[in-house]
Design a protein around this motif. Structure first.
Motif, PDB file in Angstrom:
ATOM      1  N   LEU A  83       0.996   0.545  13.469  1.00 12.73           N
ATOM      2  CA  LEU A  83       2.308   0.696  12.851  1.00 12.73           C
ATOM      3  C   LEU A  83       2.808  -0.615  12.262  1.00 12.73           C
ATOM      4  CD1 LEU A  83       4.106   3.124  15.339  1.00 12.73           C
ATOM      5  CD2 LEU A  83       3.135   3.647  13.095  1.00 12.73           C
ATOM      6  N   GLU A  84       2.455  -1.740  12.887  1.00 18.91           N
ATOM      7  CA  GLU A  84       2.852  -3.034  12.322  1.00 18.91           C
ATOM      8  C   GLU A  84       2.190  -3.236  10.960  1.00 18.91           C
ATOM      9  OE1 GLU A  84       2.938  -7.851  13.238  1.00 18.91           O
ATOM     10  OE2 GLU A  84       1.968  -6.496  14.661  1.00 18.91           O
ATOM     11  N   SER A  85       0.909  -2.847  10.862  1.00 15.99           N
ATOM     12  CA  SER A  85       0.223  -2.938   9.572  1.00 15.99           C
ATOM     13  C   SER A  85       0.880  -2.033   8.535  1.00 15.99           C
ATOM     14  CB  SER A  85      -1.253  -2.535   9.719  1.00 15.99           C
ATOM     15  OG  SER A  85      -1.998  -3.499  10.416  1.00 15.99           O
ATOM     16  N   LEU A 106       0.863  -1.181   0.000  1.00 17.64           N
ATOM     17  CA  LEU A 106       0.000   0.000   0.000  1.00 17.64           C
ATOM     18  C   LEU A 106       0.903   1.236   0.000  1.00 17.64           C
ATOM     19  CD1 LEU A 106      -3.234   0.477   0.409  1.00 17.64           C
ATOM     20  CD2 LEU A 106      -2.502   1.373   2.618  1.00 17.64           C
ATOM     21  N   PRO A 107       1.312   1.699  -1.179  1.00 21.60           N
ATOM     22  CA  PRO A 107       2.250   2.826  -1.228  1.00 21.60           C
ATOM     23  C   PRO A 107       1.720   4.102  -0.595  1.00 21.60           C
ATOM     24  CG  PRO A 107       2.105   1.727  -3.362  1.00 21.60           C
ATOM     25  CD  PRO A 107       1.007   1.173  -2.513  1.00 21.60           C
ATOM     26  N   VAL A 108       0.398   4.327  -0.704  1.00 27.65           N
ATOM     27  CA  VAL A 108      -0.163   5.618  -0.297  1.00 27.65           C
ATOM     28  C   VAL A 108      -1.255   5.424   0.750  1.00 27.65           C
ATOM     29  CG1 VAL A 108      -1.311   7.727  -1.069  1.00 27.65           C
ATOM     30  CG2 VAL A 108       0.285   6.544  -2.608  1.00 27.65           C
ATOM     31  N   LEU A 136       2.549  -3.365   5.123  1.00 31.77           N
ATOM     32  CA  LEU A 136       2.023  -2.893   3.845  1.00 31.77           C
ATOM     33  C   LEU A 136       3.040  -2.060   3.075  1.00 31.77           C
ATOM     34  CD1 LEU A 136      -1.514  -1.906   5.134  1.00 31.77           C
ATOM     35  CD2 LEU A 136      -1.064  -3.647   3.391  1.00 31.77           C
ATOM     36  N   GLY A 137       4.147  -1.730   3.692  1.00 26.83           N
ATOM     37  CA  GLY A 137       5.163  -0.947   3.011  1.00 26.83           C
ATOM     38  C   GLY A 137       4.705   0.454   2.640  1.00 26.83           C
ATOM     39  N   LEU A 149      -8.193  -4.001   5.426  1.00 27.76           N
ATOM     40  CA  LEU A 149      -7.974  -3.892   3.979  1.00 27.76           C
ATOM     41  C   LEU A 149      -8.007  -5.233   3.278  1.00 27.76           C
ATOM     42  CD1 LEU A 149      -5.166  -1.177   3.862  1.00 27.76           C
ATOM     43  CD2 LEU A 149      -7.612  -0.891   3.429  1.00 27.76           C
ATOM     44  N   ASN A 150      -7.738  -6.315   4.014  1.00 22.53           N
ATOM     45  CA  ASN A 150      -7.769  -7.643   3.405  1.00 22.53           C
ATOM     46  C   ASN A 150      -8.847  -8.524   4.025  1.00 22.53           C
ATOM     47  OD1 ASN A 150      -5.760  -7.474   1.374  1.00 22.53           O
ATOM     48  ND2 ASN A 150      -4.191  -7.457   2.972  1.00 22.53           N
TER      49      ASN A 150
END
Length: 353
Positions: free
Chosen positions: A68-70, A30-32, A74-75, A318-319
């Protein structure tokens, strides 16, 4: 306002990834991430109802900590502070520091009324800024319904630049009934106050975003949308902008391509029923997400909610089965919300990896 989740919902992000396997619509990167730090606003813009909100809500650094782990899994590489007015947050620097510690780029999307008094914290904790610019001074103030709004914005940009001369500050203008004749003057005003660029998008009048849970009535829509004659005038203004500011288009100072500028005209024609609405190229629900100040998570500004970060981790939302089904069934080209969309995001596969 609690920043904790129930113990039953605190699923480690790594477990979520393992359980989902290779589902084709699982979000692996998830870049953004668009984050609403605060839900209220200090403008009274004619094209938005956020200013009508009376109960303030915020996302604090403590609220964000369980996710924060998510965010790492997700990067997430880029967080855009939107809203509402992010600068009304009680401690935006603390939220900024928590995200910058993760190596994330931060963009502040603001009306600019508080840029001057908060110049130091913006210069120290934000990577770049996007300010709303609705036209030359008189038009901008009329749309914002805040006396002196343009001058306060200009002073704020100047104050930030004095502290950090290299800070990139861009402008964004929403085209509507009150300013459609002034696109060229808006671009000139952007240069006068030292903005790095200016972009234009059509006003949204059909969605339930921007504190319009029941949508807008036709009467409310007509207050900011254009009629047939006004669309013709807009088309002439767009073509004049293309002719007279060709260098600005070539250098990217006016961000939109010629085709995208002309798309604004087609958007208003479609609203009048003169053309069929056409969805822009977009993959936002697969590469980005929106988290609102009350914790609501959406695939973009306009589609229905997928969950709430006060109940489940961001990655789990999100998933989730609901989110996977939504993305699997979403056909951008035919979806009625997408076909009326005024802003879109498209990232290529190499941008996502």
């Amino acid at each position: 306002m609690s920043g904790t989740m129930s113990s039953s919902s605190a699923i480690p992000a790594s477990d979520v990834v393992r359980e989902l396997g290779a589902h084709p619509h699982r979000i692996r990167a998830l870049p953004v991430l668009v984050l609403f730090p605060h839900n209220r606003c200090n403008c009274r813009c004619v094209m938005c109802d956020i200013w009508r909100i009376r109960q303030g809500r915020e996302i604090t650094a403590r609220d964000l900590e369980p996710h924060l782990e998510s965010i790492r899994a997700l990067g997430v590489r880029w967080v855009v502070f939107s809203g509402g007015e992010p600068q009304m947050h009680t401690d935006l620097p603390a939220l900024s520091r928590a995200l910058r510690a993760e190596g994330i780029r931060l963009t502040l999307l603001t009306a600019g009324l508080l840029l001057e008094p908060q110049a130091r914290s913006v210069a120290d904790t934000i990577d770049d800024v996007i300010v709303s610019l609705d036209g030359p001074p008189e038009i901008h103030d009329r749309i914002r319904r805040v006396p002196g709004a343009f001058d306060r914005l200009a002073r704020g940009v100047d104050a930030v630049r004095k502290l950090r001369p290299e800070m990139v500050v861009r402008g964004r203008s929403t085209v509507q009934k009150a300013n459609y004749r002034y696109l060229r003057e808006t671009a000139q005003s952007a240069k006068q106050i030292g903005l790095n660029s200016i972009s234009f998008l059509a006003v949204d009048v059909t969605s339930r975003a921007f504190n319009r849970p029941d949508g807008w009535t036709p009467e409310a829509q007509s207050g900011v949308a254009l009629n047939t004659e006004e669309v013709r005038e807009l088309e002439a203004e767009v073509e004049a902008l293309i002719r007279e500011r060709s260098q600005d288009l070539a250098t990217g100072y006016v961000v939109e391509s010629v085709e995208k500028l002309r798309r604004i005209v087609r958007h208003f024609r479609a609203h009048l029923g003169q053309l069929a609405p056409v969805a822009p190229r977009c993959n936002a629900p697969w590469v980005s997400a929106v988290v609102e100040a009350d914790g609501t998570v959406r695939p973009c500004f306009f589609h229905r909610a997928l969950g709430n970060i006060r109940e489940k981790p961001l990655l789990a939302i999100l998933n989730s089965e609901q989110a996977l089904n939504f993305r699997e069934r979403l056909d951008i080209a035919s979806d009625p919300i997408c076909r009326r969309c005024v802003c879109s995001l498209y990232l290529s596969p190499q941008d996502v990896l």
